[in-house]
Design a protein around this motif. Structure first.
Motif, PDB file in Angstrom:
ATOM      1  N   GLU A 172      43.786  55.846  47.357  1.00  0.00           N
ATOM      2  CA  GLU A 172      43.104  56.613  46.285  1.00  0.00           C
ATOM      3  C   GLU A 172      41.930  55.818  45.724  1.00  0.00           C
ATOM      4  N   PHE A 173      42.136  54.491  45.616  1.00  0.00           N
ATOM      5  CA  PHE A 173      41.004  53.643  45.177  1.00  0.00           C
ATOM      6  C   PHE A 173      39.946  53.599  46.287  1.00  0.00           C
ATOM      7  N   GLU A 174      40.416  53.291  47.506  1.00  0.00           N
ATOM      8  CA  GLU A 174      39.473  53.053  48.606  1.00  0.00           C
ATOM      9  C   GLU A 174      38.510  54.217  48.814  1.00  0.00           C
ATOM     10  N   TYR A 175      39.036  55.454  48.659  1.00  0.00           N
ATOM     11  CA  TYR A 175      38.213  56.642  48.972  1.00  0.00           C
ATOM     12  C   TYR A 175      37.742  57.374  47.720  1.00  0.00           C
ATOM     13  N   HIS A 176      37.893  56.725  46.547  1.00  0.00           N
ATOM     14  CA  HIS A 176      37.499  57.380  45.291  1.00  0.00           C
ATOM     15  C   HIS A 176      35.983  57.624  45.286  1.00  0.00           C
ATOM     16  N   GLY A 177      35.570  58.729  44.671  1.00  0.00           N
ATOM     17  CA  GLY A 177      34.158  59.142  44.671  1.00  0.00           C
ATOM     18  C   GLY A 177      33.210  58.159  43.998  1.00  0.00           C
ATOM     19  N   ARG A 178      33.733  57.229  43.188  1.00  0.00           N
ATOM     20  CA  ARG A 178      32.866  56.275  42.482  1.00  0.00           C
ATOM     21  C   ARG A 178      32.421  55.137  43.395  1.00  0.00           C
ATOM     22  N   PHE A 179      32.977  55.126  44.644  1.00  0.00           N
ATOM     23  CA  PHE A 179      32.612  54.031  45.561  1.00  0.00           C
ATOM     24  C   PHE A 179      31.892  54.609  46.769  1.00  0.00           C
ATOM     25  N   PRO A 180      30.574  54.671  46.724  1.00  0.00           N
ATOM     26  CA  PRO A 180      29.803  55.326  47.801  1.00  0.00           C
ATOM     27  C   PRO A 180      30.052  54.737  49.186  1.00  0.00           C
ATOM     28  N   ARG A 181      30.437  53.423  49.223  1.00  0.00           N
ATOM     29  CA  ARG A 181      30.720  52.797  50.524  1.00  0.00           C
ATOM     30  C   ARG A 181      32.182  52.364  50.593  1.00  0.00           C
ATOM     31  N   ARG A 182      33.037  53.120  49.909  1.00  0.00           N
ATOM     32  CA  ARG A 182      34.451  52.801  49.749  1.00  0.00           C
ATOM     33  C   ARG A 182      34.584  51.445  49.038  1.00  0.00           C
ATOM     34  N   VAL A 183      35.792  50.918  48.968  1.00  0.00           N
ATOM     35  CA  VAL A 183      35.940  49.669  48.218  1.00  0.00           C
ATOM     36  C   VAL A 183      37.189  48.919  48.671  1.00  0.00           C
ATOM     37  N   ASN A 184      37.166  47.594  48.518  1.00  0.00           N
ATOM     38  CA  ASN A 184      38.364  46.751  48.617  1.00  0.00           C
ATOM     39  C   ASN A 184      38.884  46.616  47.195  1.00  0.00           C
ATOM     40  N   VAL A 185      40.175  46.799  46.975  1.00  0.00           N
ATOM     41  CA  VAL A 185      40.674  46.718  45.597  1.00  0.00           C
ATOM     42  C   VAL A 185      41.720  45.621  45.502  1.00  0.00           C
ATOM     43  N   GLU A 186      41.531  44.731  44.502  1.00  0.00           N
ATOM     44  CA  GLU A 186      42.453  43.605  44.265  1.00  0.00           C
ATOM     45  C   GLU A 186      43.214  43.848  42.965  1.00  0.00           C
ATOM     46  N   PHE A 187      44.533  43.704  43.029  1.00  0.00           N
ATOM     47  CA  PHE A 187      45.387  43.802  41.845  1.00  0.00           C
ATOM     48  C   PHE A 187      45.789  42.380  41.487  1.00  0.00           C
ATOM     49  N   ALA A 188      45.363  41.929  40.283  1.00  0.00           N
ATOM     50  CA  ALA A 188      45.446  40.503  39.953  1.00  0.00           C
ATOM     51  C   ALA A 188      46.295  40.277  38.712  1.00  0.00           C
ATOM     52  N   GLN A 189      47.236  39.330  38.842  1.00  0.00           N
ATOM     53  CA  GLN A 189      48.151  38.957  37.747  1.00  0.00           C
ATOM     54  C   GLN A 189      47.853  37.525  37.342  1.00  0.00           C
ATOM     55  N   VAL A 190      47.408  37.339  36.111  1.00  0.00           N
ATOM     56  CA  VAL A 190      47.066  35.997  35.632  1.00  0.00           C
ATOM     57  C   VAL A 190      48.358  35.247  35.287  1.00  0.00           C
ATOM     58  N   VAL A 191      48.608  34.126  35.951  1.00  0.00           N
ATOM     59  CA  VAL A 191      49.779  33.282  35.640  1.00  0.00           C
ATOM     60  C   VAL A 191      49.399  32.344  34.498  1.00  0.00           C
ATOM     61  N   ASP A 192      48.267  31.665  34.674  1.00  0.00           N
ATOM     62  CA  ASP A 192      47.663  30.872  33.591  1.00  0.00           C
ATOM     63  C   ASP A 192      46.174  30.759  33.912  1.00  0.00           C
ATOM     64  N   ARG A 193      45.434  29.969  33.130  1.00  0.00           N
ATOM     65  CA  ARG A 193      43.974  29.994  33.304  1.00  0.00           C
ATOM     66  C   ARG A 193      43.503  29.381  34.618  1.00  0.00           C
ATOM     67  N   GLU A 194      44.455  28.836  35.411  1.00  0.00           N
ATOM     68  CA  GLU A 194      44.046  28.253  36.699  1.00  0.00           C
ATOM     69  C   GLU A 194      44.810  28.825  37.887  1.00  0.00           C
ATOM     70  N   HIS A 195      45.641  29.827  37.631  1.00  0.00           N
ATOM     71  CA  HIS A 195      46.449  30.401  38.724  1.00  0.00           C
ATOM     72  C   HIS A 195      46.528  31.923  38.592  1.00  0.00           C
ATOM     73  N   ILE A 196      46.221  32.589  39.705  1.00  0.00           N
ATOM     74  CA  ILE A 196      46.239  34.062  39.738  1.00  0.00           C
ATOM     75  C   ILE A 196      47.020  34.514  40.970  1.00  0.00           C
ATOM     76  N   ILE A 197      47.881  35.511  40.772  1.00  0.00           N
ATOM     77  CA  ILE A 197      48.591  36.113  41.916  1.00  0.00           C
ATOM     78  C   ILE A 197      47.878  37.426  42.249  1.00  0.00           C
ATOM     79  N   VAL A 198      47.599  37.645  43.527  1.00  0.00           N
ATOM     80  CA  VAL A 198      46.781  38.808  43.925  1.00  0.00           C
ATOM     81  C   VAL A 198      47.429  39.554  45.094  1.00  0.00           C
ATOM     82  N   ARG A 199      47.407  40.878  45.006  1.00  0.00           N
ATOM     83  CA  ARG A 199      47.678  41.720  46.180  1.00  0.00           C
ATOM     84  C   ARG A 199      46.404  42.528  46.437  1.00  0.00           C
ATOM     85  N   VAL A 200      46.134  42.791  47.682  1.00  0.00           N
ATOM     86  CA  VAL A 200      44.856  43.449  48.012  1.00  0.00           C
ATOM     87  C   VAL A 200      45.057  44.611  48.982  1.00  0.00           C
ATOM     88  N   TRP A 201      44.374  45.703  48.655  1.00  0.00           N
ATOM     89  CA  TRP A 201      44.238  46.834  49.586  1.00  0.00           C
ATOM     90  C   TRP A 201      42.807  46.781  50.124  1.00  0.00           C
TER      91      TRP A 201
END
Ligand code: API
Length: 278
Positions: free
Chosen positions: A182-211
Motif C-alpha cells: 500500500e505504501f509502495e504503490y501509493h499515489g503520493r509516490f510517482p516512482r513508487r517508494v521504499n518504506v522503512e519502519f524504524a524503532q528508536v532504541v536510544d539516540r545511537e541505535h535504531i531497529i528497522v524493517r524495510v519493504w
C-alpha cells in the motif's frame, strides 16, 4: 551464463559480469533469476559493467525487473566481487551508478579478501519533488499518510532512490505484507517508494524493517538504513552516528557534519558461483 550469488546482511543479489557476458534483456532476466522457486532466488540482479568515468559501473534491477538508481548493500558486494577476483586491487574505488558516482573504501581479512566496505553514499536529499513525493510542503517531515484506515507519519529522504521513513514504537507487530504494497504503490509516490519502519532504541541505535520497492520485505537495505539515519537527525531522535539493526544484521551509518555526506559501513559476502541456462 556465469553468475555469482552475494549478499549484504541477507539482502541478496545475483551478480553478472557484464564485461564478459552479454545481457540482452536485464529486466526480464532479473525477474526470471530472482524467483526463489523457479530461478536462482534473490532480491534482484546486479550487472558489473565497464565505465569511462569510474572504475566500474553498476546497474541494479529489482526482483520485479524495475531498475533502481542505487543499492547500498549491492555496491559493497560489487566491490568485493571485483577485488577478490583481481579485476582491480585498489583499496579505494569509484563506482558509477544511476544515482551518480559513489566512492568506496575496502577493508581486507588475513587472506586478503574483502571483509568490510565503507561507502560514501553522498548527500541525503529532502526536497519532496526530488525524492519524489507529492506534497504541499518543500520537505516531507512527519507528514500524515493514511494506509488501510490507519494514519502513519512519514519523513521523505532520497539516497538516489526514494524512501519514506515511518517511526513506530515496535517493528515486531507490523504486517508488512499488508501495508508494504500500500505504501509502495501509493499515489503520493510517482516512482513508487521504499518504506522503512524504524524503532528508536536510544539516540545511537535504531531497529528497522524495510519493504523495498520492487522486492518486498528484505533482510536489509543499505540506502534505507542511510535514509533512516538522516531522518533520525532531521527529527532530532538520534545522533549523527548510529547503528542500524536490520533483520539480517547491523550497519554503521554516519551523517558527517563536516562534509554533509552519509557514510555506511558493513559486510559483503560471496555465497557461491554458478552457471545458469538463459
Ligand atoms: N529496492 C531499491 C533498490 C535496492 C536498494 C537496497 N537493497 C539497498 O541495499 O540499498 C529501489 O528500488 O530503490
Amino acid at each position: 551464463m556465469y553468475f555469482t550469488k552475494m549478499h549484504g546482511l541477507g539482502n541478496d543479489y545475483i551478480y553478472v559480469n557484464g564485461i564478459t557476458e552479454h545481457i540482452r534483456e536485464p529486466e526480464r532476466l532479473a525477474v526470471r533469476l530472482s524467483d526463489r522457486h523457479f530461478g536462482v532466488g534473490a532480491d534482484g540482479l546486479i550487472l558489473i559493467l565497464p565505465s569511462r568515468r569510474a572504475d566500474f559501473r553498476m546497474e541494479i534491477y529489482n526482483a520485479d525487473g524495475s531498475r533502481a538508481e542505487m543499492c547500498g548493500n549491492g555496491i559493497r558486494c560489487l566491490a568485493k566481487y571485483v577485488y577478490d577476483r583481481g579485476l582491480m586491487k585498489k583499496k579505494e574505488l569509484i563506482i558509477e551508478t544511476d544515482a551518480g558516482m559513489r566512492r568506496l573504501r575496502l577493508e581486507t581479512d588475513e587472506e586478503d579478501k574483502i571483509s568490510q566496505v565503507t561507502v560514501d553514499m553522498g548527500y541525503p536529499i529532502f526536497q519532496a519533488d526530488k525524492i519524489p513525493i507529492i506534497s504541499e510542503h518543500t520537505r516531507v517531515v512527519q507528514e500524515p499518510i493514511s494506509i488501510r484506515h490507519m494514519e502513519y507519519r512519514m519523513t521523505g529522504v532520497s539516497m538516489g532512490n526514494p524512501h519514506a521513513v515511518v517511526w513506530v514504537n515496535s517493528v515486531k507487530r507490523l504486517d508488512l505484507a499488508q501495508i508494504g504494497p500500500e505504501f509502495e504503490y501509493h499515489g503520493r509516490f510517482p516512482r513508487r517508494v521504499n518504506v522503512e519502519f524504524a524503532q528508536v532504541v536510544d539516540r545511537e541505535h535504531i531497529i528497522v524493517r524495510v519493504w523495498e520497492r520492487g522486492a518486498g520485505e528484505t533482510l536489509a537495505c543499505g540506502t534505507g538504513a542511510c535514509a533512516v539515519a538522516a531522518a533520525g537527525v532531521l527529527n532530532d531522535l538520534t545522533e549523527r552516528h548510529v547503528t542500524v539493526k536490520l533483520k539480517g544484521g547491523e550497519l554503521s551509518v554516519l551523517w558527517d557534519e563536516a562534509d554533509g555526506k552519509i557514510y555506511m559501513t558493513g559486510p559483503a559476502v560471496t555465497v557461491y558461483d554458478g552457471i545458469v541456462t538463459v
